[in-house]
Design an enzyme around this catalytic site. Structure first.
Site, PDB file in Angstrom:
ATOM      1  N   CYS A 139      38.647  39.321  41.668  1.00 47.55           N
ATOM      2  CA  CYS A 139      39.594  38.220  41.886  1.00 47.55           C
ATOM      3  C   CYS A 139      41.059  38.680  41.836  1.00 47.55           C
ATOM      4  O   CYS A 139      41.871  38.252  42.666  1.00 47.55           O
ATOM      5  CB  CYS A 139      39.343  37.111  40.866  1.00 47.55           C
ATOM      6  SG  CYS A 139      39.128  37.714  39.188  1.00 47.55           S
ATOM      7  N   HIS A 252      45.167  33.153  38.742  1.00 44.13           N
ATOM      8  CA  HIS A 252      45.699  34.424  38.253  1.00 44.13           C
ATOM      9  C   HIS A 252      47.078  34.663  38.878  1.00 44.13           C
ATOM     10  O   HIS A 252      47.347  34.225  39.999  1.00 44.13           O
ATOM     11  CB  HIS A 252      44.820  35.598  38.703  1.00 44.13           C
ATOM     12  CG  HIS A 252      43.478  35.687  38.025  1.00 44.13           C
ATOM     13  ND1 HIS A 252      43.048  34.824  37.058  1.00 44.13           N
ATOM     14  CD2 HIS A 252      42.472  36.598  38.190  1.00 44.13           C
ATOM     15  CE1 HIS A 252      41.836  35.173  36.650  1.00 44.13           C
ATOM     16  NE2 HIS A 252      41.462  36.247  37.329  1.00 44.13           N
TER      17      HIS A 252
END
Ligand code: A2P
Length: 341
Positions: A139, A252
């Site tokens: 990710c 994130h």
């Protein structure tokens, strides 16, 4: 894995299995399939025995969760895996052997040369080379490359130094629950001991994502270099990264300083980023506008901002990127790969 596979799927609608459907990424996958009107003929939602019999909503149907078993993939065209590395290692070859194309979200196959590692906006053509399994990238790698790759095309990237700020949902649903519990217990004199992370994550940051290697880096930190080399077709790319878990539920962020072969101009960099697919430029510091996890959460596009000439490199750019790691870093990218096929 079968090598006689038809590389592209050509049907009007598809039998789909989602392994780990009850997890943080799995639930998101069902949502993305529905939202993008993916042509689904039949959907099997698979998880552990603990979840068997529960139901999950897809379009207006309640679908019963089944326990994952070796015979779960009969007739499946596509199998999305998001139940951790051990499950992928065992069951992805079984699903591929049964004729499904597997899109795997774990790190198990990402460095296997027989398994394409794909971000559709960057190396979508690699998906055609699959032999039954396609890997979805890490990710943090996916979110970083969405901004770095277009800059690489313009200026030729050599190396980056980066720090990540990673949300707890990247760890899974138990970590989301742990952060909630620790926030709720903030005033308590006897807070519960942390279980998912080695230290409290509420009101703290942990410079520790994934296991440590002998070099002192963590496995997560090396994924940007290793996976970046494969995805960008750039074997000499170097990345020195510190990955940090932060008390954010979703999305994130990564602070990146990148060094390029060619001189960079800010105007050209903005132009390139504004035209990059899957990326929004959010960069007006005077108006306090920059990417943030709270703004990136729930959005398909990643966001880039805080762009400036890096003062420590001759041909350098510093920038900040935020992206929903459950979407571009996982479920959305997986469904985009399926759409390519
Ligand atoms: P379950 O909910 O039944 O435990 P997350 O990443 O959010 O922690 O989710 C992990 C996913 O992987 C969940 O859907 C979980 O199902 C699934 N899973 C975990 N262990 C197994 C297993 N042994 N067999 C099948 N699915 C599993």
């Amino acid at each position: 894995m079968r090598s006689d596979r038809l590389h592209l799927l050509v049907k009007k609608s598809y039998n789909i299995a989602v392994v780990g459907a009850t997890g943080a990424v799995g639930a998101e996958l069902l949502d993305v399939l529905e939202r993008r009107a993916f042509p689904v003929e039949r959907l099997r939602v698979l998880a552990s025995a603990r979840s068997a019999g529960k139901t999950m909503r897809f379009h207006d149907e309640e679908i019963e969760v089944q326990e994952l078993r070796e015979d779960s993939f009969a007739g499946a065209d596509l199998a999305f895996f998001s139940a951790g590395g051990d499950i992928s290692r065992k069951f992805a070859p079984i699903a591929a052997g049964a004729g499904a194309v597997v899109i795997d979200n774990s790190s198990t196959f990402r460095m296997n040369p027989d398994v394409p590692l794909v971000i559709p906006e960057i190396n979508g053509a690699d998906a055609r080379e699959h032999r039954g399994i396609i890997a979805n990238p890490n990710c943090t790698t996916a979110v970083s490359l969405m901004a770095l790759f277009p800059l690489h095309v313009a200026f030729g990237v050599r190396r980056i130094f980066a720090s990540s700020y990673q949300a707890v949902s990247g760890t899974g649903s138990r970590a989301i629950a742990e952060l909630k519990q620790q926030v709720a217990q903030a005033e308590s004199n006897s807070p519960a001991a942390p279980e998912v992370y080695p230290h409290p994550i509420a009101f703290n940051v942990l410079p520790h994502v994934d296991g440590f290697l002998d070099t002192g880096y963590t496995k997560e930190e090396m994924k940007i270099e290793n996976e970046g080399r494969r995805i960008m077709h750039l074997p000499d790319f170097r990345a020195s990264v510190t990955c940090v878990r932060v008390p954010v539920y979703r999305a994130h962020s990564v602070a990146i300083s990148a060094e390029f072969d060619r001189p960079v101009s800010l105007e050209e960099a903005y132009e390139v980023l504004r035209n990059a697919p899957g990326l929004d430029t959010v960069d007006d510091p005077a108006a306090n506008r920059y990417p943030m996890p709270i703004a990136a959460a729930g959005r398909d596009n990643c966001q880039v901002g805080r762009l400036r000439r890096d003062c420590a490199f001759d041909n350098g750019l510093a920038f900040w990127v935020s992206g929903d790691q459950l979407l571009k870093g996982a479920a959305l990218n997986a469904v985009q790969i399926a759409e390519l096929l």
